[in-house]
Design a protein around this motif. Structure first.
Motif, PDB file in Angstrom:
ATOM      1  N   LEU A   1      41.685 101.292  58.907  1.00 35.06           N
ATOM      2  CA  LEU A   1      40.975 102.558  59.096  1.00 35.06           C
ATOM      3  C   LEU A   1      41.953 103.717  59.218  1.00 35.06           C
ATOM      4  CD1 LEU A   1      38.278 101.380  61.688  1.00 35.06           C
ATOM      5  CD2 LEU A   1      37.934 101.865  59.265  1.00 35.06           C
TER       6      LEU A   1
ATOM      7  N   LYS B   1      45.428  99.774  72.421  1.00 30.77           N
ATOM      8  CA  LYS B   1      45.488  98.371  72.019  1.00 30.77           C
ATOM      9  C   LYS B   1      46.926  97.902  71.851  1.00 30.77           C
ATOM     10  CE  LYS B   1      42.367  96.015  70.041  1.00 30.77           C
ATOM     11  NZ  LYS B   1      41.358  95.341  69.199  1.00 30.77           N
TER      12      LYS B   1
ATOM     13  N   SER C   1      45.876  94.606  64.863  1.00 32.30           N
ATOM     14  CA  SER C   1      44.455  94.705  64.558  1.00 32.30           C
ATOM     15  C   SER C   1      44.282  95.173  63.123  1.00 32.30           C
ATOM     16  CB  SER C   1      43.780  95.703  65.508  1.00 32.30           C
ATOM     17  OG  SER C   1      42.520  96.087  64.980  1.00 32.30           O
ATOM     18  N   PRO C   2      43.965  94.234  62.225  1.00 28.74           N
ATOM     19  CA  PRO C   2      43.829  94.603  60.815  1.00 28.74           C
ATOM     20  C   PRO C   2      42.832  95.726  60.587  1.00 28.74           C
ATOM     21  CG  PRO C   2      43.788  92.226  61.071  1.00 28.74           C
ATOM     22  CD  PRO C   2      43.746  92.796  62.447  1.00 28.74           C
ATOM     23  N   SER C   3      41.728  95.704  61.305  1.00 29.29           N
ATOM     24  CA  SER C   3      40.702  96.716  61.048  1.00 29.29           C
ATOM     25  C   SER C   3      41.195  98.101  61.465  1.00 29.29           C
ATOM     26  CB  SER C   3      39.408  96.368  61.781  1.00 29.29           C
ATOM     27  OG  SER C   3      39.610  96.348  63.175  1.00 29.29           O
ATOM     28  N   LEU C   4      41.810  98.207  62.627  1.00 29.29           N
ATOM     29  CA  LEU C   4      42.346  99.506  63.055  1.00 29.29           C
ATOM     30  C   LEU C   4      43.393 100.006  62.066  1.00 29.29           C
ATOM     31  CD1 LEU C   4      42.865  99.560  66.952  1.00 29.29           C
ATOM     32  CD2 LEU C   4      41.399 101.017  65.537  1.00 29.29           C
TER      33      LEU C   4
ATOM     34  N   ASP D   1      37.927  91.414  66.152  1.00 30.51           N
ATOM     35  CA  ASP D   1      38.736  92.605  65.890  1.00 30.51           C
ATOM     36  C   ASP D   1      37.885  93.734  65.322  1.00 30.51           C
ATOM     37  OD1 ASP D   1      41.173  94.125  65.479  1.00 30.51           O
ATOM     38  OD2 ASP D   1      40.883  93.706  63.349  1.00 30.51           O
TER      39      ASP D   1
ATOM     40  N   ALA E   1      42.667 104.761  70.449  1.00 27.60           N
ATOM     41  CA  ALA E   1      42.322 103.341  70.526  1.00 27.60           C
ATOM     42  C   ALA E   1      43.509 102.476  70.133  1.00 27.60           C
ATOM     43  CB  ALA E   1      41.128 103.047  69.627  1.00 27.60           C
TER      44      ALA E   1
ATOM     45  N   SER F   1      36.920  97.467  67.034  1.00 31.28           N
ATOM     46  CA  SER F   1      37.103  98.766  66.386  1.00 31.28           C
ATOM     47  C   SER F   1      35.777  99.500  66.297  1.00 31.28           C
ATOM     48  CB  SER F   1      37.682  98.583  64.984  1.00 31.28           C
ATOM     49  OG  SER F   1      38.984  98.052  65.060  1.00 31.28           O
TER      50      SER F   1
ATOM     51  N   LEU G   1      40.824 107.249  66.814  1.00 28.69           N
ATOM     52  CA  LEU G   1      41.429 105.991  66.383  1.00 28.69           C
ATOM     53  C   LEU G   1      42.863 105.850  66.902  1.00 28.69           C
ATOM     54  CD1 LEU G   1      40.094 105.647  62.734  1.00 28.69           C
ATOM     55  CD2 LEU G   1      39.532 104.248  64.722  1.00 28.69           C
TER      56      LEU G   1
ATOM     57  N   ARG H   1      43.601 104.573  55.949  1.00 30.44           N
ATOM     58  CA  ARG H   1      42.644 105.267  55.104  1.00 30.44           C
ATOM     59  C   ARG H   1      42.592 106.755  55.455  1.00 30.44           C
ATOM     60  NH1 ARG H   1      38.229 104.071  52.027  1.00 30.44           N
ATOM     61  NH2 ARG H   1      36.439 105.439  52.229  1.00 30.44           N
TER      62      ARG H   1
END
Lengths: 211, 211
Positions: free
Chosen positions: B141, B87, B135-138, A72, B83, A76, B80, B144
DNA sequence: CGGCATACGTATGTATACAATCGTGTACAG
DNA sequence: CTGTACACGATTGTATACATACGTATGCCG
């Protein structure tokens, strides 16, 4: 600005000083770094924010990532690296070009065997490319992602035959940036990162412990 | 997990309780929230990490963003959001579709005049789309980035004629997500965010204080 | 013998006292 | 009148004492 013990603790976490399930008790860290609990607590909180440690129940432990989580993060990062390369192609100054060229030359003269040095220099090249975007937000996001997987990136570059390909990719990428071709620069960066993810997956299939 | 005063302080900062150059002294916040300095310091550090406040010399003040910085953040967010939409088109479950449809219906019944409610619901829709990526990372981000400009987003949606376009965009976006068409979903999201940036720039040209 | 409840120890959360530093204002000299 | 230096005050950085809560182990009851 970041307090010295925050940096030291981060380095130790990234260096794998602490076992994955070892509780990072404040008392232990207090003794290790010779300060009181207050700075230790501050450092732990910042590291938690950075995603390097996590609270499990009451204790704080170094955060480990499952295969899915690493994939993941990589996905990203592919997006962000592509965007960064494209923006660098537009925004980079002559000085940025020069610094990137210098780093690439330096990388060409490295011994391909020493994974540590490879990883460090590789990171420096990426960081320089990020800074060439002159975009604080992109830089911040990429640094954030990078930190979370830095512990794992050491192995990718030492995969048989990978290093020369990396060098070739960077040369091509740098050419696109200097030619101010954001489309091409982005494509190269995306492909490069996708390849890295592919290698990581292959390594994982061969030996799950490499995560 | 996040301490209560961290949340309260964040809300107050986002609500504009503190003047742009007003120093957030620990003593003042201590009195305001009725706790000791320790939790206040913790909250300030986290807010600094989140980019909502910054240290100027010794004092901590709410962070303001120049026009260039806001544009920069928007541009990163365009990337982002594109993306994420793409996703989401791949990863969203039937439940995600359902929640998004419900939010869209809810938004259609809102009074277009109340900027506060508009901004809040709009954010909820975005957040739901982010979560639909799984998607934890997306998600991290985007949250944030969003936090850093949330103070400024109130105005965009009340720009004359904007709200109906937003609703139309979301309907189209949701259709693409449900059709599992990542390409189209990404394009719509990117265009949507680009339009928002364009409006912001136009508003800024008309009245620089709107930043 | 097993499960649950309770009590104790340990680690974190909070408050406060102390130290150090930075900014500021004033006074003196050029 | 202006610039610099020194001193004082205020605010943050650090250390420690105190409160609290969680986990664990043990003992008792079923």
């Amino acid at each position: 600005m970041a307090s010295p013990i925050h940096q030291r603790l981060r380095e130790d976490v990234l260096a794998g000083v602490f076992a994955p399930d070892e509780p990072l008790t404040e008392a232990k860290l207090t003794e290790r770094y010779g300060t009181s609990r207050t700075p230790v607590r501050e450092a732990l909180q910042r590291l938690e924010q950075d995603g390097l440690v996590e609270r499990r129940g009451k204790a704080v432990v170094v955060r480990t990532h499952s295969a899915e989580e690493i994939i993941d993060i990589y996905e990203s990062r592919i997006v962000l690296e592509q965007a960064a390369a494209a923006k660098a192609a537009v925004k980079a100054t002559a000085l940025d070009h020069q610094l990137l060229r210098a780093l690439l030359l330096q990388m060409r003269q490295l011994d391909a065997g020493d994974g540590r040095v490879l990883a460090e220099t590789n990171r420096a090249f990426h960081a320089q490319l990020w800074h060439a975007t002159h975009s604080p937000s992109l830089i911040g996001l990429l640094e954030r992602l990078d930190q979370q997987v830095r512990r794992y990136t050491l192995t990718t570059l030492t995969y048989p035959g990978r290093w020369p390909v990396v060098l070739a990719d960077y040369a091509e990428l740098l050419a696109a940036v200097e030619a101010r071709d954001p489309q091409r620069a982005g494509e190269i960066a995306a492909r490069h990162m996708s390849d890295a993810l592919g290698i990581r997956l292959k390594m994982y299939a061969e030996d799950p412990r490499t995560l």
